[in-house]
Scaffold this motif. Structure first.
Motif, PDB file in Angstrom:
ATOM      1  N   VAL A   1      44.217  63.591 108.979  1.00  0.00           N
ATOM      2  CA  VAL A   1      43.721  62.930 107.769  1.00  0.00           C
ATOM      3  C   VAL A   1      43.347  63.976 106.725  1.00  0.00           C
ATOM      4  CG1 VAL A   1      41.883  61.492 106.828  1.00  0.00           C
ATOM      5  CG2 VAL A   1      42.934  60.885 109.020  1.00  0.00           C
ATOM      6  N   GLU A   2      42.665  65.025 107.151  1.00  0.00           N
ATOM      7  CA  GLU A   2      42.243  66.065 106.217  1.00  0.00           C
ATOM      8  C   GLU A   2      43.437  66.776 105.581  1.00  0.00           C
ATOM      9  OE1 GLU A   2      38.571  69.008 106.277  1.00  0.00           O
ATOM     10  OE2 GLU A   2      40.103  69.678 107.690  1.00  0.00           O
ATOM     11  N   ALA A   3      44.506  66.966 106.350  1.00  0.00           N
ATOM     12  CA  ALA A   3      45.668  67.704 105.867  1.00  0.00           C
ATOM     13  C   ALA A   3      46.659  66.848 105.082  1.00  0.00           C
ATOM     14  CB  ALA A   3      46.391  68.356 107.052  1.00  0.00           C
ATOM     15  N   ALA A   4      46.431  65.544 104.999  1.00  0.00           N
ATOM     16  CA  ALA A   4      47.371  64.663 104.303  1.00  0.00           C
ATOM     17  C   ALA A   4      47.552  65.115 102.854  1.00  0.00           C
ATOM     18  CB  ALA A   4      46.869  63.223 104.340  1.00  0.00           C
ATOM     19  N   SER A   5      48.777  65.040 102.365  1.00  0.00           N
ATOM     20  CA  SER A   5      49.036  65.432 100.979  1.00  0.00           C
ATOM     21  C   SER A   5      48.489  64.403 100.002  1.00  0.00           C
ATOM     22  CB  SER A   5      50.538  65.624 100.762  1.00  0.00           C
ATOM     23  OG  SER A   5      51.252  64.439 101.073  1.00  0.00           O
ATOM     24  N   GLN A   6      48.275  63.194 100.481  1.00  0.00           N
ATOM     25  CA  GLN A   6      47.714  62.148  99.622  1.00  0.00           C
ATOM     26  C   GLN A   6      46.205  62.362  99.409  1.00  0.00           C
ATOM     27  OE1 GLN A   6      49.543  61.473 102.393  1.00  0.00           O
ATOM     28  NE2 GLN A   6      51.448  60.778 101.446  1.00  0.00           N
ATOM     29  N   VAL A   7      45.672  61.774  98.352  1.00  0.00           N
ATOM     30  CA  VAL A   7      44.225  61.765  98.139  1.00  0.00           C
ATOM     31  C   VAL A   7      43.633  60.694  99.046  1.00  0.00           C
ATOM     32  CG1 VAL A   7      42.369  61.417  96.477  1.00  0.00           C
ATOM     33  CG2 VAL A   7      44.503  62.513  95.752  1.00  0.00           C
ATOM     34  N   VAL A   8      42.728  61.102  99.917  1.00  0.00           N
ATOM     35  CA  VAL A   8      42.120  60.179 100.881  1.00  0.00           C
ATOM     36  C   VAL A   8      40.740  59.773 100.366  1.00  0.00           C
ATOM     37  CG1 VAL A   8      41.302  59.870 103.243  1.00  0.00           C
ATOM     38  CG2 VAL A   8      43.388  61.203 102.799  1.00  0.00           C
ATOM     39  N   VAL A   9      40.570  58.477 100.152  1.00  0.00           N
ATOM     40  CA  VAL A   9      39.323  57.925  99.649  1.00  0.00           C
ATOM     41  C   VAL A   9      38.712  57.046 100.735  1.00  0.00           C
ATOM     42  CG1 VAL A   9      38.227  56.550  97.829  1.00  0.00           C
ATOM     43  CG2 VAL A   9      40.302  57.883  97.318  1.00  0.00           C
ATOM     44  N   VAL A  10      37.451  57.255 101.050  1.00  0.00           N
ATOM     45  CA  VAL A  10      36.778  56.385 102.016  1.00  0.00           C
ATOM     46  C   VAL A  10      35.720  55.558 101.294  1.00  0.00           C
ATOM     47  CG1 VAL A  10      37.188  57.872 104.011  1.00  0.00           C
ATOM     48  CG2 VAL A  10      35.080  58.141 102.700  1.00  0.00           C
ATOM     49  N   VAL A  11      35.568  54.318 101.745  1.00  0.00           N
ATOM     50  CA  VAL A  11      34.567  53.405 101.182  1.00  0.00           C
ATOM     51  C   VAL A  11      33.578  53.089 102.302  1.00  0.00           C
ATOM     52  CG1 VAL A  11      34.154  51.196 100.042  1.00  0.00           C
ATOM     53  CG2 VAL A  11      36.274  52.468  99.586  1.00  0.00           C
ATOM     54  N   CYS A  12      32.334  53.535 102.125  1.00  0.00           N
ATOM     55  CA  CYS A  12      31.347  53.485 103.200  1.00  0.00           C
ATOM     56  C   CYS A  12      30.383  52.320 103.002  1.00  0.00           C
ATOM     57  CB  CYS A  12      30.561  54.789 103.238  1.00  0.00           C
ATOM     58  SG  CYS A  12      31.587  56.263 103.398  1.00  0.00           S
ATOM     59  N   GLU A  13      30.395  51.407 103.955  1.00  0.00           N
ATOM     60  CA  GLU A  13      29.486  50.268 103.961  1.00  0.00           C
ATOM     61  C   GLU A  13      28.930  50.097 105.371  1.00  0.00           C
ATOM     62  OE1 GLU A  13      31.469  46.888 101.379  1.00  0.00           O
ATOM     63  OE2 GLU A  13      33.036  48.037 102.417  1.00  0.00           O
TER      64      GLU A  13
ATOM     65  N   ALA B   1      49.343  67.068  95.336  1.00  0.00           N
ATOM     66  CA  ALA B   1      49.618  67.477  96.718  1.00  0.00           C
ATOM     67  C   ALA B   1      49.496  68.991  96.877  1.00  0.00           C
ATOM     68  CB  ALA B   1      51.006  67.008  97.131  1.00  0.00           C
ATOM     69  N   ILE B   2      50.036  69.729  95.927  1.00  0.00           N
ATOM     70  CA  ILE B   2      49.966  71.195  96.004  1.00  0.00           C
ATOM     71  C   ILE B   2      48.536  71.680  95.813  1.00  0.00           C
ATOM     72  CG2 ILE B   2      50.660  73.327  94.845  1.00  0.00           C
ATOM     73  CD1 ILE B   2      53.378  71.974  94.318  1.00  0.00           C
ATOM     74  N   THR B   3      47.834  71.069  94.855  1.00  0.00           N
ATOM     75  CA  THR B   3      46.438  71.451  94.618  1.00  0.00           C
ATOM     76  C   THR B   3      45.602  71.232  95.865  1.00  0.00           C
ATOM     77  OG1 THR B   3      46.621  70.930  92.271  1.00  0.00           O
ATOM     78  CG2 THR B   3      44.408  71.006  93.205  1.00  0.00           C
ATOM     79  N   LYS B   4      45.809  70.103  96.524  1.00  0.00           N
ATOM     80  CA  LYS B   4      45.047  69.829  97.739  1.00  0.00           C
ATOM     81  C   LYS B   4      45.364  70.864  98.817  1.00  0.00           C
ATOM     82  CE  LYS B   4      43.943  66.289 101.135  1.00  0.00           C
ATOM     83  NZ  LYS B   4      44.047  64.862 101.518  1.00  0.00           N
ATOM     84  N   SER B   5      46.643  71.225  98.944  1.00  0.00           N
ATOM     85  CA  SER B   5      47.028  72.234  99.924  1.00  0.00           C
ATOM     86  C   SER B   5      46.342  73.567  99.648  1.00  0.00           C
ATOM     87  CB  SER B   5      48.549  72.416  99.907  1.00  0.00           C
ATOM     88  OG  SER B   5      48.944  73.456 100.774  1.00  0.00           O
ATOM     89  N   ILE B   6      46.283  73.949  98.384  1.00  0.00           N
ATOM     90  CA  ILE B   6      45.608  75.203  98.021  1.00  0.00           C
ATOM     91  C   ILE B   6      44.133  75.137  98.396  1.00  0.00           C
ATOM     92  CG2 ILE B   6      44.885  76.635  96.067  1.00  0.00           C
ATOM     93  CD1 ILE B   6      47.549  75.789  94.713  1.00  0.00           C
ATOM     94  N   LEU B   7      43.494  74.041  98.039  1.00  0.00           N
ATOM     95  CA  LEU B   7      42.067  73.893  98.327  1.00  0.00           C
ATOM     96  C   LEU B   7      41.781  73.930  99.824  1.00  0.00           C
ATOM     97  CD1 LEU B   7      41.202  71.099  95.746  1.00  0.00           C
ATOM     98  CD2 LEU B   7      40.398  73.470  95.685  1.00  0.00           C
ATOM     99  N   MET B   8      42.656  73.302 100.611  1.00  0.00           N
ATOM    100  CA  MET B   8      42.417  73.220 102.048  1.00  0.00           C
ATOM    101  C   MET B   8      42.630  74.547 102.755  1.00  0.00           C
ATOM    102  SD  MET B   8      41.237  70.314 102.326  1.00  0.00           S
ATOM    103  CE  MET B   8      40.946  70.553 104.071  1.00  0.00           C
ATOM    104  N   ASN B   9      43.277  75.491 102.103  1.00  0.00           N
ATOM    105  CA  ASN B   9      43.511  76.803 102.710  1.00  0.00           C
ATOM    106  C   ASN B   9      42.483  77.843 102.287  1.00  0.00           C
ATOM    107  OD1 ASN B   9      45.799  76.369 104.380  1.00  0.00           O
ATOM    108  ND2 ASN B   9      47.071  76.208 102.542  1.00  0.00           N
ATOM    109  N   VAL B  10      41.487  77.412 101.508  1.00  0.00           N
ATOM    110  CA  VAL B  10      40.481  78.352 101.019  1.00  0.00           C
ATOM    111  C   VAL B  10      39.713  78.987 102.179  1.00  0.00           C
ATOM    112  CG1 VAL B  10      38.290  78.505  99.767  1.00  0.00           C
ATOM    113  CG2 VAL B  10      40.231  77.312  98.747  1.00  0.00           C
TER     114      VAL B  10
END
Length: 278
Positions: free
Chosen positions: A104-116, A219-228
């Motif tokens: 889930v963390e590595a998915a290229s999509q933006v993952v949004v969770v709704v907490c209730e 997708a690329i931006t997320k990949s960059i951020l996740m490799n920090v």
């Protein structure tokens, strides 16, 4: 070129609906407050496998049915899991949860969770691997594993990454529970709403903002951020799965799970060697 038609997997424990580039993944075991079973883990993994690398799926919204996000692992299924040596089924199941979180963390999509409602244990872990978390102010967040005689083995690294090691130590070692306002203060979630209508409005605004961004750039931006902060997480999770299994076979887990099911406070007895038993 048009992308190939997306075929979503058949599911029982979750529902999948694709609308205008957004995949709505709903944890769908409301009777158990969407507690996670092995089948649910597999279905989440299969869903993210199906959308891997697909730029036409822009975002994934993870939500729970019946007013709760997720109450964590289904302890009844853990209590009945085989306790045999050799190929360790408990460790394998626990490590499977870590695999799901990584995916889930590595998915290229933006993952949004709704907490209730309940956002506990494994549900808390899902929040930690999301890109954007939106919460109802009355949601109840917590890491109750140690009060059940178990460590948050697969979740702990993601909690530390999300809120920092100091806060993670406090939360994990006290079984702390708190509301949406505290989750916002800790940096666990990004937005908090006081009612259902405001929560849905925040989700709509968030998705509108995501869809305004270019798919490949996101997708690329997320990949960059996740490799920090790249690290050998998989090895740590392997070891944690074995430690989880050892606890699950011990007297603490037997007492903690029994107390949970009997709706009473667990009674810990500490031996001279410093280990606890019931």
């Amino acid at each position: 070129m048009q992308p190939a038609e997306l075929i979503l997997p058949a599911t029982d424990s979750i529902t999948l609906v694709l609308q205008q580039g957004v995949l709505y993944l709903t944890l769908n075991r409301p009777v158990s407050r969407n507690a996670m079973t092995a089948a649910m883990l597999d279905e989440i993994i299969d869903a993210f496998d199906a959308i891997r690398g697909r730029l036409d799926v822009r975002a994934v919204v993870i939500r729970g049915a019946g007013g709760h996000f997720c109450a964590g692992a289904d302890l009844k299924s853990l209590a009945t899991a085989p306790k045999s040596a050799g190929d360790d089924p408990i460790a394998a199941l626990n490590r499977r949860f870590g695999t799901m979180l990584q995916q889930v963390e590595a998915a290229s999509q933006v993952v949004v969770v709704v907490c209730e409602g309940s956002v506990l244990g494994g549900g808390f872990g899902l929040v930690c691997v999301s890109d954007i978390a939106i919460a109802h102010s009355a949601a109840r967040f917590g890491l109750p594993e140690t009060t059940r005689g178990l460590p948050p083995a697969q979740i702990a690294p993601f909690v530390a990454s999300r809120v920092g090691l100091s806060q993670a130590r406090r939360l994990c070692l006290t079984g702390a529970q708190f509301d949406g306002a505290e989750a916002l203060r800790l940096g666990l979630v990004h937005l908090v709403a006081d009612d259902a209508a405001a929560l849905d409005a925040m989700l709509d605004e968030t998705l509108d903002a995501v869809l305004r961004c270019a798919p490949q750039a996101n997708a690329i931006t997320k990949s960059i951020l996740m490799n920090v902060e790249a690290a050998e997480l998989a090895t740590r999770l392997d070891a944690a799965a074995l430690q989880f299994s050892q606890c699950a076979r011990g007297s603490e887990a037997a007492e903690g799970i029994t107390a949970f099911m009997q709706k009473r406070r667990a009674s810990w007895v500490v031996s001279a060697q410093g280990s606890a038993s019931s």
